[in-house]
Design a protein around this motif. Sequence first.
Motif, short mmCIF file in Angstrom:
data_model
loop_
_atom_site.label_atom_id
_atom_site.label_comp_id
_atom_site.label_asym_id
_atom_site.label_seq_id
_atom_site.Cartn_x
_atom_site.Cartn_y
_atom_site.Cartn_z
N ALA A 18 -5.30 0.27 -2.92
CA ALA A 18 -6.54 -0.16 -2.26
C ALA A 18 -6.40 -1.55 -1.64
O ALA A 18 -6.87 -1.79 -0.52
N ASP A 19 -5.76 -2.48 -2.35
CA ASP A 19 -5.61 -3.84 -1.80
C ASP A 19 -4.79 -3.82 -0.51
O ASP A 19 -5.10 -4.54 0.45
N ARG B 148 -5.84 -4.90 3.34
CA ARG B 148 -5.04 -5.83 4.12
C ARG B 148 -4.63 -5.23 5.46
O ARG B 148 -4.62 -5.93 6.49
N ARG B 149 -4.30 -3.95 5.47
CA ARG B 149 -3.93 -3.31 6.74
C ARG B 149 -5.12 -3.22 7.69
O ARG B 149 -4.97 -3.34 8.91
N SER C 285 -1.88 -12.68 9.40
CA SER C 285 -2.31 -11.43 8.77
C SER C 285 -1.14 -10.49 8.57
O SER C 285 -1.03 -9.83 7.53
N ARG C 286 -0.25 -10.42 9.55
CA ARG C 286 0.94 -9.56 9.41
C ARG C 286 1.83 -10.03 8.28
O ARG C 286 2.34 -9.23 7.50
N HIS C 287 2.01 -11.34 8.17
CA HIS C 287 2.85 -11.88 7.09
C HIS C 287 2.22 -11.62 5.73
O HIS C 287 2.93 -11.31 4.76
N GLU C 288 0.90 -11.75 5.65
CA GLU C 288 0.22 -11.48 4.38
C GLU C 288 0.37 -10.01 3.99
O GLU C 288 0.57 -9.68 2.82
N THR C 289 0.25 -9.11 4.98
CA THR C 289 0.41 -7.68 4.69
C THR C 289 1.82 -7.39 4.20
O THR C 289 2.02 -6.65 3.22
N MET D 233 -0.35 2.62 -8.20
CA MET D 233 -0.12 3.70 -7.25
C MET D 233 -1.40 4.22 -6.62
O MET D 233 -1.35 4.98 -5.64
N GLY D 234 -2.54 3.83 -7.17
CA GLY D 234 -3.80 4.30 -6.61
C GLY D 234 -4.12 5.73 -6.94
O GLY D 234 -4.80 6.41 -6.17
N VAL D 235 -3.67 6.21 -8.09
CA VAL D 235 -3.94 7.59 -8.51
C VAL D 235 -4.98 7.57 -9.61
O VAL D 235 -5.18 6.53 -10.28
N PRO D 236 -5.71 8.67 -9.83
CA PRO D 236 -6.72 8.71 -10.89
C PRO D 236 -6.12 8.41 -12.26
O PRO D 236 -4.94 8.66 -12.52
N GLY D 237 -6.96 7.88 -13.14
CA GLY D 237 -6.49 7.48 -14.46
C GLY D 237 -6.01 8.63 -15.32
O GLY D 237 -5.20 8.43 -16.22
N ASP D 238 -6.50 9.85 -15.06
CA ASP D 238 -6.11 10.99 -15.88
C ASP D 238 -4.90 11.72 -15.31
O ASP D 238 -4.55 12.80 -15.78
#
Length: 220
Positions: free
Chosen positions: A42-43, A47-48, A109-113, A201-206
Amino acid sequence: MRTRTPLLAALLLLASTCPARAGDDATLDLESAVRIALARNADLLVRRLDETASSESLAAARSWADPVLEVEAPAEPDARISLRLEHDLSSLLRAPLRAAAAAAAHRASRHETAGLAVALRHEVEVAFLALSAAEGRLALARTAVEIAAARQDAMEALRGAGNVSALEATRPVAATMGAGLLVAGAELEVGSARERLGKLMGVPGDTALRVPTGLPPGPE
């Protein structure tokens, strides 16, 4: 005023509802975990979006405002129509400064990404190896429980045959209980490591993340 909230919410909602690809029966490898994290974190998505917005701001700063055409038609039928073309001279003079500032913001912004992507990859690698090590310790603890249980059964058989005393037969019980405590601790460690990797990874906890155990192959 430009707002990006609806697009961000839509992308985050899409990321949260898409299948994780990591919850099937296949064992997840390190590169796949990194690839999923770079696509779903998500982060990094935020940023993108900011980088895209800065690119749009740069394009707008490099463009000039359109001149204004003013037409004045007098009420008298024989009078001439007056045309006047107006342009904001101060805007033209400030255009190079606006473009330079927007270009600097876009580069930042590009460098931060890029920096966030590199840092995320490192975090995923560390979390992946931590989960792999925890899984390995859990497997060893379960093996120790099996060995202790087999030893306890053997001592019970020996006691039944009269070859050992009742006191000696109770000694493996403590070892079995200790091994069980090690399993419980290892299971908690695995759960914590799996939750950490899944969050990155941004996947559900289960989601059942399965990783290979043991050390990766060394360089040839």
